[in-house]
Design a protein around this motif. Structure first.
Motif, PDB file in Angstrom:
ATOM      1  N   LEU A 161       0.867  -1.186   0.000  1.00  0.00           N
ATOM      2  CA  LEU A 161       0.000   0.000   0.000  1.00  0.00           C
ATOM      3  C   LEU A 161       0.900   1.231   0.000  1.00  0.00           C
ATOM      4  N   ILE A 162       0.845   2.020  -1.070  1.00  0.00           N
ATOM      5  CA  ILE A 162       1.715   3.196  -1.181  1.00  0.00           C
ATOM      6  C   ILE A 162       0.845   4.435  -1.289  1.00  0.00           C
ATOM      7  N   SER A 163       1.218   5.478  -0.543  1.00  0.00           N
ATOM      8  CA  SER A 163       0.446   6.719  -0.635  1.00  0.00           C
ATOM      9  C   SER A 163       1.378   7.905  -0.528  1.00  0.00           C
ATOM     10  N   GLY A 164       0.884   9.028  -1.047  1.00  0.00           N
ATOM     11  CA  GLY A 164       1.590  10.294  -0.911  1.00  0.00           C
ATOM     12  C   GLY A 164       0.607  11.354  -0.480  1.00  0.00           C
ATOM     13  N   GLY A 165       0.997  12.200   0.494  1.00  0.00           N
ATOM     14  CA  GLY A 165       0.128  13.293   0.949  1.00  0.00           C
ATOM     15  C   GLY A 165      -1.228  12.786   1.381  1.00  0.00           C
ATOM     16  N   SER A 166      -2.307  13.468   0.897  1.00  0.00           N
ATOM     17  CA  SER A 166      -3.652  13.053   1.328  1.00  0.00           C
ATOM     18  C   SER A 166      -4.087  11.728   0.748  1.00  0.00           C
ATOM     19  N   GLY A 167      -3.280  11.145  -0.136  1.00  0.00           N
ATOM     20  CA  GLY A 167      -3.595   9.807  -0.655  1.00  0.00           C
ATOM     21  C   GLY A 167      -3.543   8.740   0.416  1.00  0.00           C
ATOM     22  N   ILE A 168      -3.122   9.104   1.618  1.00  0.00           N
ATOM     23  CA  ILE A 168      -3.048   8.114   2.703  1.00  0.00           C
ATOM     24  C   ILE A 168      -4.452   7.637   3.123  1.00  0.00           C
ATOM     25  N   LEU A 190       3.673   2.051   2.789  1.00  0.00           N
ATOM     26  CA  LEU A 190       4.718   3.050   2.501  1.00  0.00           C
ATOM     27  C   LEU A 190       4.051   4.387   2.228  1.00  0.00           C
ATOM     28  N   HIS A 191       4.378   5.394   3.043  1.00  0.00           N
ATOM     29  CA  HIS A 191       3.740   6.703   2.878  1.00  0.00           C
ATOM     30  C   HIS A 191       4.785   7.801   2.695  1.00  0.00           C
ATOM     31  N   TYR A 192       4.500   8.711   1.745  1.00  0.00           N
ATOM     32  CA  TYR A 192       5.373   9.856   1.475  1.00  0.00           C
ATOM     33  C   TYR A 192       4.718  11.140   1.984  1.00  0.00           C
ATOM     34  N   ALA A 193       5.489  11.897   2.778  1.00  0.00           N
ATOM     35  CA  ALA A 193       5.014  13.198   3.259  1.00  0.00           C
ATOM     36  C   ALA A 193       6.217  14.136   3.268  1.00  0.00           C
ATOM     37  N   PRO A 252      -0.230  11.830  -5.640  1.00  0.00           N
ATOM     38  CA  PRO A 252      -0.097  12.723  -6.789  1.00  0.00           C
ATOM     39  C   PRO A 252       0.401  11.963  -8.007  1.00  0.00           C
ATOM     40  N   VAL A 253       0.188  12.573  -9.167  1.00  0.00           N
ATOM     41  CA  VAL A 253       0.470  11.879 -10.419  1.00  0.00           C
ATOM     42  C   VAL A 253       1.931  11.453 -10.528  1.00  0.00           C
ATOM     43  N   GLY A 254       2.876  12.268 -10.026  1.00  0.00           N
ATOM     44  CA  GLY A 254       4.292  11.921 -10.134  1.00  0.00           C
ATOM     45  C   GLY A 254       4.591  10.618  -9.418  1.00  0.00           C
ATOM     46  N   LEU A 255       4.042  10.458  -8.219  1.00  0.00           N
ATOM     47  CA  LEU A 255       4.269   9.232  -7.445  1.00  0.00           C
ATOM     48  C   LEU A 255       3.603   8.043  -8.142  1.00  0.00           C
ATOM     49  N   VAL A 256       2.355   8.232  -8.544  1.00  0.00           N
ATOM     50  CA  VAL A 256       1.613   7.125  -9.159  1.00  0.00           C
ATOM     51  C   VAL A 256       2.329   6.654 -10.429  1.00  0.00           C
ATOM     52  N   ASP A 257       2.738   7.605 -11.262  1.00  0.00           N
ATOM     53  CA  ASP A 257       3.415   7.227 -12.513  1.00  0.00           C
ATOM     54  C   ASP A 257       4.751   6.540 -12.236  1.00  0.00           C
ATOM     55  N   ALA A 258       5.507   7.062 -11.255  1.00  0.00           N
ATOM     56  CA  ALA A 258       6.827   6.482 -10.969  1.00  0.00           C
ATOM     57  C   ALA A 258       6.677   5.033 -10.502  1.00  0.00           C
ATOM     58  N   VAL A 259       5.676   4.773  -9.654  1.00  0.00           N
ATOM     59  CA  VAL A 259       5.479   3.393  -9.187  1.00  0.00           C
ATOM     60  C   VAL A 259       5.025   2.523 -10.359  1.00  0.00           C
ATOM     61  N   ARG A 260       4.100   3.051 -11.162  1.00  0.00           N
ATOM     62  CA  ARG A 260       3.603   2.264 -12.302  1.00  0.00           C
ATOM     63  C   ARG A 260       4.740   1.844 -13.225  1.00  0.00           C
ATOM     64  N   GLU A 261       5.707   2.773 -13.414  1.00  0.00           N
ATOM     65  CA  GLU A 261       6.788   2.493 -14.363  1.00  0.00           C
ATOM     66  C   GLU A 261       7.838   1.541 -13.808  1.00  0.00           C
ATOM     67  N   THR A 262       7.953   1.452 -12.487  1.00  0.00           N
ATOM     68  CA  THR A 262       9.091   0.706 -11.934  1.00  0.00           C
ATOM     69  C   THR A 262       8.704  -0.531 -11.114  1.00  0.00           C
ATOM     70  N   TRP A 263       7.460  -0.628 -10.701  1.00  0.00           N
ATOM     71  CA  TRP A 263       7.073  -1.775  -9.862  1.00  0.00           C
ATOM     72  C   TRP A 263       7.146  -3.041 -10.725  1.00  0.00           C
ATOM     73  N   PRO A 264       7.950  -4.026 -10.318  1.00  0.00           N
ATOM     74  CA  PRO A 264       8.161  -5.183 -11.184  1.00  0.00           C
ATOM     75  C   PRO A 264       6.996  -6.184 -11.182  1.00  0.00           C
ATOM     76  N   GLY A 265       6.061  -6.022 -10.280  1.00  0.00           N
ATOM     77  CA  GLY A 265       4.960  -6.988 -10.208  1.00  0.00           C
ATOM     78  C   GLY A 265       3.811  -6.617 -11.132  1.00  0.00           C
ATOM     79  N   ARG A 266       2.633  -7.212 -10.851  1.00  0.00           N
ATOM     80  CA  ARG A 266       1.442  -6.891 -11.642  1.00  0.00           C
ATOM     81  C   ARG A 266       1.145  -5.395 -11.543  1.00  0.00           C
ATOM     82  N   PRO A 267       0.605  -4.776 -12.602  1.00  0.00           N
ATOM     83  CA  PRO A 267       0.347  -3.328 -12.542  1.00  0.00           C
ATOM     84  C   PRO A 267      -0.458  -2.978 -11.291  1.00  0.00           C
ATOM     85  N   PRO A 268      -0.032  -1.922 -10.602  1.00  0.00           N
ATOM     86  CA  PRO A 268      -0.754  -1.569  -9.370  1.00  0.00           C
ATOM     87  C   PRO A 268      -2.135  -1.002  -9.667  1.00  0.00           C
ATOM     88  N   ARG A 269      -3.055  -1.154  -8.713  1.00  0.00           N
ATOM     89  CA  ARG A 269      -4.317  -0.405  -8.764  1.00  0.00           C
ATOM     90  C   ARG A 269      -3.986   1.012  -8.307  1.00  0.00           C
TER      91      ARG A 269
END
Ligand code: FES
Length: 368
Positions: A161-168, A190-193, A252-269
């Motif tokens: 479970l990954i979040s950034g800012g209010s995405g928590i 994993l949370h980014y603030a 935010p879009v930067g975090l979501v895109d970065a995880v989408r591009e690099t996460w080696p498993g099934r595409p994240p929701r």
């Protein structure tokens, strides 16, 4: 005793038999044009034949700009699935305002209470009301819960479970729900603030990390150290996480895109808490937006129709501002718009568009 009695009356009433009677076409005809709810309101503002209403039980400041509002819904509340959102309705200066918020609590709270964790937004009447004006006893309306950013009914063995800012908020609801279910699988949270002071639920996350050996809580502070990780998202932050884990990302879009591009498993929701900025058109924005209902016109700046309407002094209705609730839909009578989420260009005349995620490409006529 009196508080319990009041809570019980608010939640259960009107009783089921009475509710059937109140919902009858005969009574609806007799109470036209105001409707039954208007009269029930006079007895108890929590009573409604069909509408979900909720009474504020408490407001807790989580961080300097984030507060959690605890609500007791009436008997029309159908329950929710962790990760879903609701539209909260209030009246401000005689005008009805609604806004979407993710539910942040467990879906299994034994006391039946709901929590919304609300961050201030510059144009957010509802967020401001909930954070600064709402008091215990304030009544708001709720839509039924909605949204597909949810855990599957059969819980995955491993979760990221990954979040950034209010995405928590939605992922905190997932974590709390899993813990209430006694989930034994491994969960990486994993949370980014920006700083430690900007992390909501910090004390609870510490307790969860200490008590649940199957849960890894990782906090990354992007502007200051002091977390388990530091800096913005990097693939190294996921070292040690099983690529077979089911991944969920909200932020935010930067975090979501970065995880989408690099996460080696099934595409994240994924879920955005705000949509990406419109991609600039080649040669820059051109044309004029004509707000046909008000007769105003402004040069196109390339921002979304919602932002440009607000900049022009209009106050269109909106809920989520991120393309999921459809409460901002308006009729486009001419011109092209680009969906900022998908990049798709809509060329049809007389088409309904979500103005929060539609950026004009050239001249556009929109019913505002
Ligand atoms: S405000 Fe929710 S879809 Fe536009």
């Amino acid at each position: 005793v009196s508080t319990e009695w009041e809570a019980t009356v608010s939640t259960l009433a009107p009783a089921r038999g009475l509710r059937r009677l109140l919902d009858s076409p005969v009574l609806a005809a007799l109470t036209t044009p105001h409707g039954v709810d208007r009269y029930l309101d006079l007895v108890n503002p929590m009573w409604s034949v069909r509408e979900v209403r909720a009474r504020v039980v408490g407001v807790h400041q989580e961080t300097p700009d984030v507060a959690t509002v605890t609500l007791r819904p009436n008997g029309n509340w159908p329950g929710f699935v962790a990760g879903q959102y609701v539209q909260v309705g209030i009246e401000v200066d005689g005008a009805r305002r609604t806004r979407c918020f993710s539910l942040s609590g467990s879906a299994h709270r034994p006391d039946g209470l709901l929590t919304l964790t609300v961050k201030q937004h510059p144009t957010g009447h509802v967020a401001r009301f909930l954070r600064t004006t709402a008091r215990p006893g304030t009544v708001v309306t709720l839509s039924p819960p909605d949204g597909t950013f949810t855990l599957p009914a059969r819980r995955p063995d491993r979760l990221l479970l990954i979040s950034g800012g209010s995405g928590i908020t939605p992922v905190m609801s997932m974590l709390r729900t899993l813990l209430d279910e006694g989930h034994r699988g491994r969960v990486t949270f994993l949370h980014y603030a920006r700083t430690a002071a900007d992390v909501p639920f910090a004390a609870e996350l510490d307790r969860i990390a200490a008590r649940h050996r199957n849960v890894d809580v990782l906090r990354a502070h992007t502007r200051a150290g002091g977390g388990e990780l530091s800096g913005r998202y990097a693939p190294e932050h996921l070292r040690g996480v099983d690529p077979a884990a089911a991944a969920y990302v909200c932020g935010p879009v930067g975090l979501v895109d970065a995880v989408r591009e690099t996460w080696p498993g099934r595409p994240p929701r994924v879920e955005f808490f705000k949509p990406p900025a419109p991609a600039p058109e080649a040669g820059g924005p051109t044309g004029e937006i004509r707000f046909t209902a008000t007769g105003r016109g402004v040069p196109n700046t390339g921002r979304t129709l919602l932002e440009q309407a607000e900049a022009a002094g209009l106050t269109p209705a909106f809920g989520c501002r991120m393309g999921i609730c459809h409460s901002c839909v308006r009729r486009k009578s001419a011109g092209h718009v680009r969906d900022v989420l998908t990049g798709e260009l809509s060329r049809e005349a007389d088409e309904d568009v979500r103005i929060c995620v539609s950026a004009p490409v050239g001249d556009v006529h929109i019913d505002l």
